[in-house]
Design a protein around this motif. Structure first.
Motif, PDB file in Angstrom:
ATOM      1  N   SER A 332      48.926  33.618  45.447  1.00 14.97           N
ATOM      2  CA  SER A 332      48.140  32.844  46.409  1.00 14.97           C
ATOM      3  C   SER A 332      46.646  32.989  46.122  1.00 14.97           C
ATOM      4  CB  SER A 332      48.433  33.314  47.828  1.00 14.97           C
ATOM      5  OG  SER A 332      47.960  34.645  48.003  1.00 14.97           O
ATOM      6  N   GLU A 333      45.852  32.123  46.735  1.00 16.00           N
ATOM      7  CA  GLU A 333      44.403  32.213  46.559  1.00 16.00           C
ATOM      8  C   GLU A 333      43.864  33.542  47.074  1.00 16.00           C
ATOM      9  OE1 GLU A 333      42.356  28.933  48.227  1.00 16.00           O
ATOM     10  OE2 GLU A 333      43.444  27.411  47.076  1.00 16.00           O
ATOM     11  N   GLU A 334      44.442  34.019  48.170  1.00 17.13           N
ATOM     12  CA  GLU A 334      44.009  35.298  48.728  1.00 17.13           C
ATOM     13  C   GLU A 334      44.302  36.441  47.764  1.00 17.13           C
ATOM     14  OE1 GLU A 334      42.303  36.070  51.465  1.00 17.13           O
ATOM     15  OE2 GLU A 334      41.981  33.914  51.670  1.00 17.13           O
ATOM     16  N   GLN A 335      45.488  36.400  47.138  1.00 11.93           N
ATOM     17  CA  GLN A 335      45.830  37.442  46.162  1.00 11.93           C
ATOM     18  C   GLN A 335      44.892  37.391  44.961  1.00 11.93           C
ATOM     19  OE1 GLN A 335      50.078  36.214  45.863  1.00 11.93           O
ATOM     20  NE2 GLN A 335      50.510  38.405  46.064  1.00 11.93           N
ATOM     21  N   GLU A 336      44.598  36.185  44.497  1.00 14.60           N
ATOM     22  CA  GLU A 336      43.761  36.050  43.308  1.00 14.60           C
ATOM     23  C   GLU A 336      42.343  36.550  43.559  1.00 14.60           C
ATOM     24  OE1 GLU A 336      42.531  32.500  40.243  1.00 14.60           O
ATOM     25  OE2 GLU A 336      44.616  32.651  40.927  1.00 14.60           O
ATOM     26  N   LYS A 337      41.883  36.456  44.803  1.00  8.73           N
ATOM     27  CA  LYS A 337      40.557  36.978  45.132  1.00  8.73           C
ATOM     28  C   LYS A 337      40.466  38.476  44.890  1.00  8.73           C
ATOM     29  CE  LYS A 337      39.348  33.484  48.613  1.00  8.73           C
ATOM     30  NZ  LYS A 337      39.096  33.244  50.061  1.00  8.73           N
ATOM     31  N   ASN A 339      42.172  40.005  42.462  1.00 11.50           N
ATOM     32  CA  ASN A 339      42.608  40.262  41.085  1.00 11.50           C
ATOM     33  C   ASN A 339      41.587  39.641  40.141  1.00 11.50           C
ATOM     34  OD1 ASN A 339      43.915  40.443  38.592  1.00 11.50           O
ATOM     35  ND2 ASN A 339      45.939  40.207  39.502  1.00 11.50           N
ATOM     36  N   SER A 340      40.550  40.407  39.832  1.00  8.30           N
ATOM     37  CA  SER A 340      39.438  39.876  39.043  1.00  8.30           C
ATOM     38  C   SER A 340      39.864  39.511  37.624  1.00  8.30           C
ATOM     39  CB  SER A 340      38.290  40.886  38.989  1.00  8.30           C
ATOM     40  OG  SER A 340      38.711  42.112  38.402  1.00  8.30           O
ATOM     41  N   ARG A 341      40.776  40.277  37.041  1.00  6.45           N
ATOM     42  CA  ARG A 341      41.192  39.990  35.660  1.00  6.45           C
ATOM     43  C   ARG A 341      41.916  38.649  35.594  1.00  6.45           C
ATOM     44  NH1 ARG A 341      43.975  44.887  32.600  1.00  6.45           N
ATOM     45  NH2 ARG A 341      43.677  43.394  30.889  1.00  6.45           N
ATOM     46  N   LEU A 342      42.801  38.392  36.553  1.00  8.87           N
ATOM     47  CA  LEU A 342      43.516  37.121  36.548  1.00  8.87           C
ATOM     48  C   LEU A 342      42.543  35.964  36.761  1.00  8.87           C
ATOM     49  CD1 LEU A 342      46.230  35.681  36.383  1.00  8.87           C
ATOM     50  CD2 LEU A 342      46.467  35.934  38.859  1.00  8.87           C
ATOM     51  N   ARG A 343      41.560  36.156  37.647  1.00  6.83           N
ATOM     52  CA  ARG A 343      40.549  35.118  37.864  1.00  6.83           C
ATOM     53  C   ARG A 343      39.772  34.839  36.577  1.00  6.83           C
ATOM     54  NH1 ARG A 343      38.953  38.088  42.329  1.00  6.83           N
ATOM     55  NH2 ARG A 343      36.920  38.513  41.351  1.00  6.83           N
TER      56      ARG A 343
END
Length: 624
Positions: A332-337, A339-343
């Motif tokens: 989700s967008e919240e999870q990605e916030k 997870n800097s590496r995935l972003r």
């Protein structure tokens, strides 16, 4: 009646019916009358059947199954189905419908489109390319008319066509003008389809003046010699794929080798000209063969695997791929916030994808499905190897692979195999790049120590101007089609390992005269090398690099370091340095500049094999 596809009509027959009620021949009210056509369009032959019904809406035609010749398209199955029809096969990819959201079909009809509409009366419509046809079952009803059942290569069976107004012989005869049909050994009512052009098959048979079994046995013993000897008039053939084959390919049973030959025949091009004295040779595979051959070249398919083993492997790999794809798509967008590496990976991938091969038709235009697949595969690779993730340049390596495979899953696993070879190039320490630059310097010093000395005098001895060549294997130096050829030659590891380093040497030798005569310094050398992009003759460079490798192999006492780089058996004399001196300090028999002593046969840029040049001629091998 819905308009048929545009093109030249080769055959047309009305009164060809579908019987939706299986086994109830007397229920004629349910029969659906239609027109069967064979249409030639853009070098492709299409079989098209559609009902004589003005209400048919062809825009609702549903894909009957997986399109093996293009990226997968999944469409929801209709809620109501007739008891007889071309329902979607229950294959192993169906469960991943929710993940595969991209639809991209270069040839919308290429794998048997079928439609079943349930608005009132059931109607059917289908069309498919002959290249996707696997077999035809022919039979006769008790009421006297004949019927045919088409089976496509993905094992989709289309509804039977009943010829009420005449038999099916003329239709079969029309097909035989474009494909080879033969009776199945198990069932005489089934005609098996050989997809190669009939006239091409006959030309191929005429080319061979010995029984096929004897040829096959010779091929198994020495594929390279037989290929070059028996098929010397065949251009653009797959001899490189057999030259590259490891010993395991020679363990194939005769039946599998025969199948491989049959699959290869469509790509052959016969040179009809009589050209005594030399032969025309072109490196690389025919494009029609690449989709299968690259899977072996890259190690996705083991050379000694059977067809069944490969099918099971693809099934496992498909499941594994979509599970990894689901991992990042479900974040989700919240999870990605958090997870800097995935972003970071996603951001870099999106930037690179939008500027990768955009002039290629496969990737051009806005919202191109090819770009979406490129993005999805790279994101999924981050799940596969999260430590490495994505590094700039990896999209350049994936792009040709996806272009050739035209399939998301196969492209991913071939890319994984390619990245196994290239992994060190993209690691943070870049050890692979450092090693290759050192190896290239070693080779170049042996080939032309004078040129090396000049580069060192201009602060260019570390060869950093070759960095891009090595990082992405010349991807931005040659045209897209040339890269396909160049890569598959390098993947063979023939005539030696690290052949790409000899390609670098060949390019540098071609440019050294201008670099030295014009006294280029560090900046000028870098600028000159960068400006070679898209200006290099791939055939000439391949020939030149091969000539260098042959000269090195013929060198009686090659320096140990060079032998290890190229995988050539070292001589009995072990030098104590890369300079070519033995323990006593005596110079070995390799000349100071191998460039000036190349005497192996070369192939001109136009593909013709020429006589070995004299020593004085070799110093300038550039094409006119």
């Amino acid at each position: 009646m819905a308009a048929p596809p545009s093109g030249k009509v080769l055959y047309e027959q009305d009164g060809v019916f579908i019987h939706p009620s299986c086994g109830k021949n007397d229920d004629q009210d349910n029969f659906i009358s239609g027109v069967l056509r064979v249409i030639e369009k853009e070098n492709e032959v299409i079989v098209d059947w559609r009902p004589q019904d003005d209400t048919l809406d062809t825009s609702n035609i549903l894909c009957a199954g997986k399109d093996s010749s293009s990226v997968v398209e999944w469409t929801p199955a209709p809620k109501e189905k007739s008891s007889r029809g071309a329902d979607r096969p229950n294959n192993y990819e169906a469960e991943w419908d929710m993940v595969t959201t991209v639809s991209f079909k270069k040839k919308p009809h290429s794998n048997g489109d079928a439609s079943n509409h349930t608005n009132g009366e059931s109607t059917w419509s289908f069309l498919f390319s002959l290249t996707d046809l696997k077999s035809i079952k022919q039979n006769k009803e008790g009421m006297g008319w004949s019927y045919l059942v088409f089976c496509l290569k993905d094992d989709v069976k289309l509804p039977a066509l009943h010829f009420h107004h005449g038999d099916s012989k003329l239709f079969i005869k029309c097909l035989e003008n474009h494909v080879v049909l033969r009776e199945s050994p198990q069932d005489k009512l089934i005609l098996l389809v050989n997809s190669q052009n009939k006239s091409l098959s006959q030309s191929f048979e005429n080319l061979l003046d010995e029984p096929s079994y004897g040829l096959l046995q010779k091929w198994k013993k020495d594929p390279y010699t037989v290929t070059m000897g028996r098929f010397s008039k065949v251009t653009n053939y797959i001899f490189d794929s057999f030259r590259l084959s490891d010993p395991s390919t020679q363990r194939r049973p005769p039946s599998e080798m025969a199948d491989f030959l049959n699959d290869a025949i469509p790509g052959l091009k016969i040179n009809q000209q009589e050209e005594p004295g030399f032969e025309v040779i072109t490196r690389g595979l025919c494009h029609t063969l690449r989709k299968e051959a690259w899977k072996f070249l890259l190690g996705y398919f083991p050379w000694n695997s059977t067809k069944e083993e490969r099918a099971n492997l693809q099934k496992r790999k498909t499941d594994e791929y979509f599970r990894m794809k689901l991992q990042w798509k479900s974040v989700s967008e919240e999870q990605e916030k958090r997870n800097s590496r995935l972003r970071d990976y996603r951001s870099l991938i999106e930037k690179d994808v939008n500027r990768t091969d955009r002039t290629n038709k496969f990737y051009e235009g806005e919202d191109n499905p090819g770009l979406i697949l490129l993005h999805d595969i790279l994101m999924t690779y981050c799940m596969y190897d999260f430590d490495l993730g994505y590094v700039q340049g990896m999209s350049d390596l994936l792009s040709p692979v996806l272009y050739v495979m035209e399939n998301e899953v196969d492209a991913f696993w071939c890319f994984v195999s390619y990245m196994d070879q290239m992994h060190q190039n993209f690691e943070e320490q870049m050890q692979g790049m450092k090693t290759q630059l050192i190896q290239l310097s070693t080779l170049l010093r042996l080939l032309d120590s004078g040129f090396c000395s000049y580069l060192e005098s201009q602060d260019s001895g570390y060869l950093y101007f070759c960095f891009r060549w090595l990082l992405i294997r010349f991807k931005r130096e040659f045209s897209f089609q040339d890269i396909l050829r160049l890569w598959e030659v390098m993947w063979t590891e023939l005539p030696c390992q690290n052949f790409h380093l000899l390609l670098c040497c060949a390019i540098l030798e071609s440019e050294k005269q201008q670099i030295m005569d014009k006294h280029y310094g560090f900046n000028e050398i870098l600028k000159h090398i960068n400006e070679l992009s898209m200006k290099i003759d791939v055939e000439y460079i391949l020939c030149k690099a091969e000539a260098i490798s042959m000269q090195m192999m013929n060198c009686k006492e090659l320096p140990q370091a060079v032998s290890e780089i190229l995988g050539i058996e070292s001589s009995s004399v072990t030098p104590d340095s890369d300079t070519g001196e033995d323990e006593s300090g005596a110079v070995l028999s390799c000349p100071t500049s191998l460039y000036q002593s190349i005497s192996t046969p070369v192939i001109a840029a136009n593909g013709t094999r020429e006589s070995p040049p004299q020593t004085s001629e070799v110093q300038n091998l550039a094409p006119a």
